[in-house]
Motif scaffolding. Structure first.
Motif, PDB file in Angstrom:
ATOM      1  N   ALA A 232     150.187 -40.138   9.804  1.00  0.00           N
ATOM      2  CA  ALA A 232     149.349 -38.935   9.863  1.00  0.00           C
ATOM      3  C   ALA A 232     148.420 -38.933  11.075  1.00  0.00           C
ATOM      4  N   MET A 237     150.752 -32.666  16.050  1.00  0.00           N
ATOM      5  CA  MET A 237     151.216 -31.550  15.218  1.00  0.00           C
ATOM      6  C   MET A 237     152.566 -31.016  15.690  1.00  0.00           C
ATOM      7  N   ARG A 240     155.708 -33.207  14.557  1.00  0.00           N
ATOM      8  CA  ARG A 240     155.936 -33.601  13.160  1.00  0.00           C
ATOM      9  C   ARG A 240     156.860 -32.607  12.447  1.00  0.00           C
ATOM     10  N   ASP A 242     156.767 -31.793   8.933  1.00  0.00           N
ATOM     11  CA  ASP A 242     155.945 -32.051   7.757  1.00  0.00           C
ATOM     12  C   ASP A 242     156.443 -31.196   6.578  1.00  0.00           C
ATOM     13  N   MET A 244     155.294 -30.952   3.652  1.00  0.00           N
ATOM     14  CA  MET A 244     154.207 -30.291   2.910  1.00  0.00           C
ATOM     15  C   MET A 244     153.754 -29.021   3.620  1.00  0.00           C
ATOM     16  N   THR A 278     151.071 -39.955  -0.224  1.00  0.00           N
ATOM     17  CA  THR A 278     150.036 -40.873   0.254  1.00  0.00           C
ATOM     18  C   THR A 278     149.197 -40.120   1.286  1.00  0.00           C
ATOM     19  N   PRO A 279     147.844 -40.201   1.164  1.00  0.00           N
ATOM     20  CA  PRO A 279     147.006 -39.367   2.024  1.00  0.00           C
ATOM     21  C   PRO A 279     147.282 -39.481   3.531  1.00  0.00           C
ATOM     22  N   ASN A 280     147.605 -40.696   4.022  1.00  0.00           N
ATOM     23  CA  ASN A 280     147.726 -40.848   5.471  1.00  0.00           C
ATOM     24  C   ASN A 280     149.169 -40.934   5.966  1.00  0.00           C
ATOM     25  N   VAL A 281     150.104 -40.421   5.172  1.00  0.00           N
ATOM     26  CA  VAL A 281     151.504 -40.384   5.599  1.00  0.00           C
ATOM     27  C   VAL A 281     152.025 -38.947   5.462  1.00  0.00           C
ATOM     28  N   CYS A 283     154.454 -36.123   4.560  1.00  0.00           N
ATOM     29  CA  CYS A 283     155.474 -36.076   3.501  1.00  0.00           C
ATOM     30  C   CYS A 283     156.870 -35.867   4.086  1.00  0.00           C
TER      31      CYS A 283
ATOM     32  N   ARG B 220     138.331 -37.854   6.030  1.00  0.00           N
ATOM     33  CA  ARG B 220     139.271 -37.665   4.921  1.00  0.00           C
ATOM     34  C   ARG B 220     138.566 -36.984   3.760  1.00  0.00           C
ATOM     35  N   VAL B 266     144.855 -33.463  14.675  1.00  0.00           N
ATOM     36  CA  VAL B 266     145.897 -33.544  13.651  1.00  0.00           C
ATOM     37  C   VAL B 266     145.262 -33.386  12.268  1.00  0.00           C
ATOM     38  N   SER B 267     146.005 -32.744  11.384  1.00  0.00           N
ATOM     39  CA  SER B 267     145.512 -32.457  10.036  1.00  0.00           C
ATOM     40  C   SER B 267     146.699 -32.587   9.090  1.00  0.00           C
ATOM     41  N   THR B 268     146.527 -33.409   8.064  1.00  0.00           N
ATOM     42  CA  THR B 268     147.657 -33.748   7.187  1.00  0.00           C
ATOM     43  C   THR B 268     147.282 -33.663   5.720  1.00  0.00           C
ATOM     44  N   VAL B 269     148.091 -32.958   4.953  1.00  0.00           N
ATOM     45  CA  VAL B 269     148.004 -33.022   3.495  1.00  0.00           C
ATOM     46  C   VAL B 269     149.154 -33.940   3.055  1.00  0.00           C
ATOM     47  N   GLY B 270     148.817 -35.140   2.631  1.00  0.00           N
ATOM     48  CA  GLY B 270     149.853 -36.111   2.302  1.00  0.00           C
ATOM     49  C   GLY B 270     150.050 -36.267   0.806  1.00  0.00           C
ATOM     50  N   SER B 289     144.851 -34.098  -0.767  1.00  0.00           N
ATOM     51  CA  SER B 289     144.143 -34.862   0.249  1.00  0.00           C
ATOM     52  C   SER B 289     144.222 -34.123   1.580  1.00  0.00           C
ATOM     53  N   ASP B 291     143.564 -35.173   5.712  1.00  0.00           N
ATOM     54  CA  ASP B 291     143.259 -36.217   6.684  1.00  0.00           C
ATOM     55  C   ASP B 291     143.197 -35.527   8.044  1.00  0.00           C
ATOM     56  N   ARG B 293     141.970 -35.802  12.182  1.00  0.00           N
ATOM     57  CA  ARG B 293     141.597 -36.766  13.227  1.00  0.00           C
ATOM     58  C   ARG B 293     141.518 -36.102  14.605  1.00  0.00           C
TER      59      ARG B 293
END
Lengths: 427, 427
Positions: A232, A237, A240, A242, A244, A278-281, A283, B220, B266-270, B289, B291, B293
């Motif tokens: 993540a 951006m 990726r 992604d 999700m 997982t929050p920092n990975v 999907c 986060r 970067v912005s992630t919903v994991g 979640s 995340d 950065r």
């Protein structure tokens, strides 16, 4: 000891529901009465006795549907009017769903008998054995057998979560052995059902009676969005894929289609699962459910077309792969137009606030709807709650349903020539 | 038996990583080497011996950080240049994360010693005890102790999943008892780290070396959207308070903010969880979640402002209630500008394809970055994969990292007057 009839002039609808609640009570206001369970059998047997006390001739069919029959005077009129609903509940359901339709039919017919004597046409109150699909992975076991729609079902192959087959459970309670008449009924002119709305519309709009014009068609999908798992933090951006992000975009668009196409269209994502979650990975896979309902096949088809166009566009733009599995496709069923008209006329005459509507949930009426002239009426559900011990409908609304149902039965079964019958079935 | 030195003129970087892989091998290419485990201890002891064989004076500090020291000729120059990375891994991690930085530092310093003899300034190769946070819920135990950033940590209160405290685990391996020097180091002029990128940028852009300008700040959040559970069929779209619909809309908007505001954002919903998570029931709660950065606090702040505006608007429009919990707020850390310049100059001179970048992941360099002049270099990760047995970096890239690191150390430690030192620390 001979049973005492529960019905008298001061009997409230609620008191009948409270009495039925004692069979399979799961809490103060909760009920669990699963098909072919002891609680279910006790409830059907108790109703059998009560029908007898009320001059309704009781009998079971061979799958456990219970009927209370009042023979019509006109012997040339071979067909019967069936009025009722189902006796089974979901697990820890409420005191109203299903049983209200049985109680209302019973009270209405009993009052008609007292006030007008025997009808011209035969009436039967029905306590249908099963509608919810809570014990076995199958719904409408009662109405499906009456209408022959379940003739393909192999009851030995359908099992509950304890691995008991539908067949064994049925045999255990004495059904399925030919002791009772076969369930199929080719002799029904009408099916009338009154049910709690299970939605918030009547209550919010301050209406007493909902007259259902059609029961919606339902399509259910499972949608799998495949992307690529990445870090993540280290994946910009624009690099990726992604799953999700794409799933969220689809879910948003799907809702927008529903809100735009038609006021009667509903579309719901109720279930979602993400991997690896997982929050920092990022999907790599998101799976979600989509439940779409509308009274017209054309609209359901339009929705599906727009949905597929959007998916194809997303696949191109976001490099994801989307898999769509449509696992349910139930067609809409119209209620009989002349009965809709009759219900409206009687409801207005009785000064009840009345609203035409569609049923977004399935009911026995949808099975009868393509078998004989069928009518479905709703009364308000407090806060729209159902399938919960919190189900509640006030007595004046319960009574409104009985009144309209009773007037409809009177027109159909007591009036000499009724335009609500098929020409062919008139004596 | 005296250990044989693994380093000679034909030693590849990969061969050192393959050797380290034998300590805590979890599969053919996987490694599990958790802090204070036996495999971890064996790896540190083996490195201790190898440093000794390479004329690097080895010593532990009291938390288990291992150093291989080469004393500088210039006795007036009291400060040391620290070069290295961490020895611990995630569970079933790869052969490159962390250990590559140790191997690269060791090889570079050993070659410098052979080619140029003793340096002017002291150099130490560091095998830091812990960075990943895989055994205990705490990261940067090694660098945090060296820089005094972990002085508030009570090691008896932090336990692993078998309820062993950080303190007990440390004591069990002979650390934390005062047998070794205290970990805090006030004598460091520089920290240099080379690491695999753990992202796909260098590979996709055909670059050999990434020069990190800053390590991003991270925020986060856990976002809870509260709506109302209702029947998916009987609740019209305009009467529902669907937590999933609102969550999807937020997720979509959050991604759009990130894509619009800045390329480095970067912005992630994991992770996502829905309740009750049933296809035919409208969700009353969705928790996800977020995340986010970016190398600048201003941008992270802007993102958060836009996010809050969107949430307030959604709450008004959709009648949902949204709760935001920001549970991590790590500030960005800049790498030393003069070292960025030095890295670029040396990389160009050696004809490596070089790219300036930000680190989206955390590294020991971010702890040292506010303690002494710090530099972080990246080499490509195949397919951007890390924290997996599939981690891979080709030998020519591993070597590129060693070459640039070696040139930088030469400039800093061997050249008489270097502009890369603070004035105050010059002899």
């Amino acid at each position: 000891m001979k049973q005492q009839s529960l019905l008298n002039q001061s009997t409230t609808v609620q008191s009948i529901l409270d009495w039925l609640h004692t069979f399979g009570k799961s809490s103060d206001t909760g009920n669990t009465r699963l098909l072919y369970s002891n609680d279910w059998m006790n409830a059907q047997n108790a109703l059998f006795d009560q029908f007898q006390q009320s001059s309704l001739t009781p009998y079971f069919d061979d799958v456990g549907n219970l009927f209370g029959r009042v023979e019509g005077i006109n012997r040339n009129h071979k067909e019967a009017i069936l009025v009722g609903s189902h006796i089974d509940t979901v697990i820890d359901g409420g005191k109203y769903d299903g049983v209200y339709g049985i109680a209302a039919a019973w009270i209405a017919v009993r009052e008609l008998l007292e006030q007008h004597g025997r009808p011209l046409q035969t009436i039967e109150v029905a306590s249908l054995c099963e509608e919810e699909g809570s014990r076995f992975p199958l719904t409408f076991w009662g109405s499906g057998n009456i209408t022959n729609k379940h003739k393909q079902i192999v009851s030995t192959e359908i099992v509950d979560h304890e691995d008991v087959s539908l067949y064994s459970a049925m045999i255990e309670k004495g059904f399925g052995l030919g002791r009772y008449p076969q369930p199929y009924r080719g002799d029904l002119s009408h099916f009338l059902e009154v049910h709690i709305e299970q939605g918030c519309v009547l209550e919010q709009d301050h209406q007493d009676i909902g007259i259902v014009q059609s029961i919606v068609g339902q399509r259910r999908y499972t949608i799998v969005v495949n992307g690529k798992s990445d870090h993540a933090g280290t994946t910009p951006m624009n690099r990726r894929v992604d799953a999700m992000e794409s799933a969220a975009s689809l879910m948003t668009s799907f809702t927008q289609i529903a809100r735009r196409l038609d006021d009667d269209l509903v579309s719901t994502v109720g279930k979602i699962e993400a991997k690896p979650n997982t929050p920092n990975v990022i999907c790599h896979q998101v799976t979600f459910s989509l439940d779409v309902r509308h009274p017209s096949v054309t609209t359901l088809e339009l929705y599906e077309q727009e949905m597929n166009t959007l998916i194809a566009q997303l696949e191109r733009e976001k490099r994801v792969n989307v898999h769509v599995n449509r696992w349910t496709n139930v067609k809409p069923v119209n209620m009989d137009a002349s009965l809709v008209e009759l219900a409206y006329k009687e409801s207005e005459r009785l000064n009840y606030q009345t609203k035409f509507m569609h049923s977004g949930a399935g009911h026995d009426a949808q099975i009868f709807g393509t078998h004989c002239k069928t009518s479905l009426l709703f009364v308000p559900s407090k806060d729209g709650i159902s399938h919960s011990p919190k189900e509640f409908t006030a007595e004046h609304h319960l009574r409104a349903g009985v009144d309209v149902l009773k007037s409809m039965i009177y027109t159909l079964a007591y009036e000499k020539r009724s335009s609500y019958h098929d020409e062919s079935s008139l004596s």
